[in-house]
Structure formats: C-alpha cells, structure tokens
Design a protein around this motif. Structure first.
Motif, PDB file in Angstrom:
ATOM      1  N   GLY A  83       0.784  -1.225   0.000  1.00  0.00           N
ATOM      2  CA  GLY A  83       0.000   0.000   0.000  1.00  0.00           C
ATOM      3  C   GLY A  83       0.818   1.279   0.000  1.00  0.00           C
ATOM      4  N   PHE A  84       2.098   1.190  -0.332  1.00  0.00           N
ATOM      5  CA  PHE A  84       2.970   2.350  -0.213  1.00  0.00           C
ATOM      6  C   PHE A  84       4.145   2.195  -1.160  1.00  0.00           C
ATOM      7  N   SER A  85       4.398   3.218  -1.947  1.00  0.00           N
ATOM      8  CA  SER A  85       5.512   3.151  -2.880  1.00  0.00           C
ATOM      9  C   SER A  85       6.073   4.550  -3.115  1.00  0.00           C
ATOM     10  N   TRP A  86       7.378   4.677  -3.027  1.00  0.00           N
ATOM     11  CA  TRP A  86       8.080   5.921  -3.346  1.00  0.00           C
ATOM     12  C   TRP A  86       9.152   5.596  -4.356  1.00  0.00           C
ATOM     13  N   SER A  87       9.255   6.422  -5.373  1.00  0.00           N
ATOM     14  CA  SER A  87      10.283   6.224  -6.394  1.00  0.00           C
ATOM     15  C   SER A  87      11.530   7.029  -6.027  1.00  0.00           C
ATOM     16  N   PRO A  88      12.658   6.717  -6.657  1.00  0.00           N
ATOM     17  CA  PRO A  88      13.849   7.547  -6.459  1.00  0.00           C
ATOM     18  C   PRO A  88      13.594   9.016  -6.819  1.00  0.00           C
ATOM     19  N   ALA A  89      12.797   9.263  -7.867  1.00  0.00           N
ATOM     20  CA  ALA A  89      12.495  10.652  -8.251  1.00  0.00           C
ATOM     21  C   ALA A  89      11.699  11.368  -7.165  1.00  0.00           C
ATOM     22  N   LEU A  90      10.733  10.686  -6.563  1.00  0.00           N
ATOM     23  CA  LEU A  90       9.945  11.301  -5.488  1.00  0.00           C
ATOM     24  C   LEU A  90      10.832  11.686  -4.305  1.00  0.00           C
ATOM     25  N   ILE A  91      11.713  10.790  -3.897  1.00  0.00           N
ATOM     26  CA  ILE A  91      12.564  11.091  -2.740  1.00  0.00           C
ATOM     27  C   ILE A  91      13.577  12.177  -3.075  1.00  0.00           C
ATOM     28  N   ALA A  92      14.092  12.173  -4.304  1.00  0.00           N
ATOM     29  CA  ALA A  92      15.035  13.226  -4.710  1.00  0.00           C
ATOM     30  C   ALA A  92      14.340  14.587  -4.715  1.00  0.00           C
ATOM     31  N   ALA A  93      13.106  14.647  -5.219  1.00  0.00           N
ATOM     32  CA  ALA A  93      12.342  15.897  -5.214  1.00  0.00           C
ATOM     33  C   ALA A  93      12.067  16.346  -3.782  1.00  0.00           C
ATOM     34  N   HIS A  94      11.695  15.416  -2.925  1.00  0.00           N
ATOM     35  CA  HIS A  94      11.401  15.729  -1.519  1.00  0.00           C
ATOM     36  C   HIS A  94      12.622  16.280  -0.794  1.00  0.00           C
ATOM     37  N   GLN A  95      13.793  15.730  -1.099  1.00  0.00           N
ATOM     38  CA  GLN A  95      15.018  16.117  -0.408  1.00  0.00           C
ATOM     39  C   GLN A  95      15.776  17.246  -1.110  1.00  0.00           C
ATOM     40  N   ASN A  96      15.223  17.739  -2.225  1.00  0.00           N
ATOM     41  CA  ASN A  96      15.819  18.873  -2.950  1.00  0.00           C
ATOM     42  C   ASN A  96      17.167  18.521  -3.581  1.00  0.00           C
ATOM     43  N   HIS A  97      17.283  17.315  -4.088  1.00  0.00           N
ATOM     44  CA  HIS A  97      18.517  16.873  -4.732  1.00  0.00           C
ATOM     45  C   HIS A  97      18.370  17.036  -6.256  1.00  0.00           C
ATOM     46  N   VAL A  98      18.594  18.247  -6.724  1.00  0.00           N
ATOM     47  CA  VAL A  98      18.381  18.606  -8.118  1.00  0.00           C
ATOM     48  C   VAL A  98      19.274  17.793  -9.051  1.00  0.00           C
ATOM     49  N   LEU A 105      15.794  11.724 -14.319  1.00  0.00           N
ATOM     50  CA  LEU A 105      14.949  12.133 -15.450  1.00  0.00           C
ATOM     51  C   LEU A 105      15.607  11.755 -16.771  1.00  0.00           C
ATOM     52  N   ALA A 106      16.905  11.980 -16.867  1.00  0.00           N
ATOM     53  CA  ALA A 106      17.637  11.651 -18.098  1.00  0.00           C
ATOM     54  C   ALA A 106      17.637  10.148 -18.371  1.00  0.00           C
ATOM     55  N   SER A 107      17.413   9.357 -17.329  1.00  0.00           N
ATOM     56  CA  SER A 107      17.369   7.897 -17.472  1.00  0.00           C
ATOM     57  C   SER A 107      15.946   7.370 -17.614  1.00  0.00           C
ATOM     58  N   GLY A 108      14.984   8.275 -17.748  1.00  0.00           N
ATOM     59  CA  GLY A 108      13.612   7.851 -18.014  1.00  0.00           C
ATOM     60  C   GLY A 108      12.686   7.752 -16.828  1.00  0.00           C
ATOM     61  N   ALA A 109      13.007   8.418 -15.722  1.00  0.00           N
ATOM     62  CA  ALA A 109      12.114   8.379 -14.559  1.00  0.00           C
ATOM     63  C   ALA A 109      10.726   8.870 -14.950  1.00  0.00           C
ATOM     64  N   ARG A 110       9.715   8.145 -14.498  1.00  0.00           N
ATOM     65  CA  ARG A 110       8.325   8.539 -14.718  1.00  0.00           C
ATOM     66  C   ARG A 110       7.845   9.377 -13.537  1.00  0.00           C
ATOM     67  N   ASN A 111       6.835  10.173 -13.800  1.00  0.00           N
ATOM     68  CA  ASN A 111       6.227  10.967 -12.743  1.00  0.00           C
ATOM     69  C   ASN A 111       5.257  10.087 -11.976  1.00  0.00           C
ATOM     70  N   GLN A 112       5.727   9.521 -10.884  1.00  0.00           N
ATOM     71  CA  GLN A 112       4.871   8.698 -10.048  1.00  0.00           C
ATOM     72  C   GLN A 112       4.288   9.559  -8.944  1.00  0.00           C
ATOM     73  N   ILE A 113       3.315   9.014  -8.252  1.00  0.00           N
ATOM     74  CA  ILE A 113       2.679   9.745  -7.164  1.00  0.00           C
ATOM     75  C   ILE A 113       2.837   8.977  -5.861  1.00  0.00           C
ATOM     76  N   ASP A 114       2.768   9.711  -4.755  1.00  0.00           N
ATOM     77  CA  ASP A 114       2.831   9.050  -3.454  1.00  0.00           C
ATOM     78  C   ASP A 114       1.422   8.647  -3.017  1.00  0.00           C
ATOM     79  N   ARG A 115       1.293   8.086  -1.836  1.00  0.00           N
ATOM     80  CA  ARG A 115      -0.015   7.599  -1.380  1.00  0.00           C
ATOM     81  C   ARG A 115      -1.015   8.718  -1.127  1.00  0.00           C
ATOM     82  N   ASN A 116      -0.540   9.960  -1.081  1.00  0.00           N
ATOM     83  CA  ASN A 116      -1.424  11.108  -0.911  1.00  0.00           C
ATOM     84  C   ASN A 116      -1.854  11.698  -2.244  1.00  0.00           C
TER      85      ASN A 116
END
Length: 162
Positions: A83-98, A105-116
């Motif tokens: 019932g819970f999934s976070w992608s590397p892109a989500l955590i990088a965005a959350h932690q401000n790791h540009v 993103l250059a490797s094809g990360a998709r825009n996933q969503i969190d449980r909210n």
C-alpha cells in the motif's frame, strides 16, 4: 523482491552491503563489487523494501546514482511496501537533490505519485524547492500535473476539472 546472496568475507548479505554503501555514497566500492561480480542484482531491496538507488537518491549521492543507473538499475523502483511506494524521483524531489533528479529524469524516470496523490512537482512545491520545480517544469515530456485521480492539479494542490 530479490536480495543478493551472502558474499565470502563480507559477514552480511551483499544486498545489505550495497545498501549501506549507497547510503554512505561509496560509488567506487559499489562499482568495484559490481565489476567483480559480487553485486549482481542492483534492484535488490532491503528489509524495508528500498533499493540502493532509492537510498542514494534520497541522500543526494550523485556518483552512486550514476553508477547504479549505468548498471541498469530500475529508475522507477524505489521503496515498495504494501500500500505504499516511493520512487527515487519522489525522494530526490522531496530532499531537494536537483542533480540526482536530473540524472533520474535523463534515465527515463516517470512521474509517479505518493499515497497522498502528490507527484514530484507537488512535493517540491510543498517543500519550497524552487530549483526542483524549475527542473521539472522545463523537462521535455514530463507529465508534471499527474495525480492518482487523473485530474490535473496545480503545484499548490488545487484540483482543476470536475
């Protein structure tokens, strides 16, 4: 999810070792273990369902992220639990790791969503990460308004449409 078998002389599973090295940002050691065939499953998960790529992305370790992506780590597989999934892109965005997010993103990360129902863009907006917002907004082909409900949503979280 797969884990790597124990390696002679390491005292712990290789999966645990690669996760610890990713957490610490030790790209050289990870690369060496992969080259020697000790690490064979770059998508192995730890006891909390996290991949090494997810851990490195969350800590901003660009060299480890690049190393794992070069080894064909699944760019969209991060932390998977019931019932819970976070992608590397989500955590990088959350932690401000540009820089990490740019690699993903250059490797094809998709825009996933969190449980909210929040996407990378929404998370960055909530956290006040303007550089992440600028990167995402300008990335070609990025579906930055995606949500779990399928409605377009602004970065402020206001739904549009009925």
């Amino acid at each position: 999810m797969a884990t790597n078998a124990a390696a002679p002389g390491f005292g712990a599973s290789v999966g645990m070792l690669q996760h610890e090295l990713a957490r610490r940002g030790d790209a050289l050691e990870i690369a060496g273990l992969m080259q020697r065939g000790v690490i064979t499953d770059v998508d192995a998960t730890d006891g909390k369902g996290r991949t090494a790529l997810f851990l490195a992305a969350g800590r901003g370790h660009e060299e480890v992220v690049a190393c794992l992506l070069d080894a064909k780590a699944n760019v969209n597989m991060g932390q998977v639990m019931v019932g819970f999934s976070w992608s590397p892109a989500l955590i990088a965005a959350h932690q401000n790791h540009v820089g990490v997010l740019k690699l993903l993103l250059a490797s094809g990360a998709r825009n996933q969503i969190d449980r909210n129902g929040d996407s990378c863009m929404h998370i960055a907006a909530k956290q006040g990460h303007t550089m992440v917002l600028q990167l995402l907004h300008g990335w070609p082909g990025w579906d930055w308004a995606a949500t779990s409900s399928g409605k377009a949503r602004s970065a402020t979280g206001i739904n549009s449409g009925a």
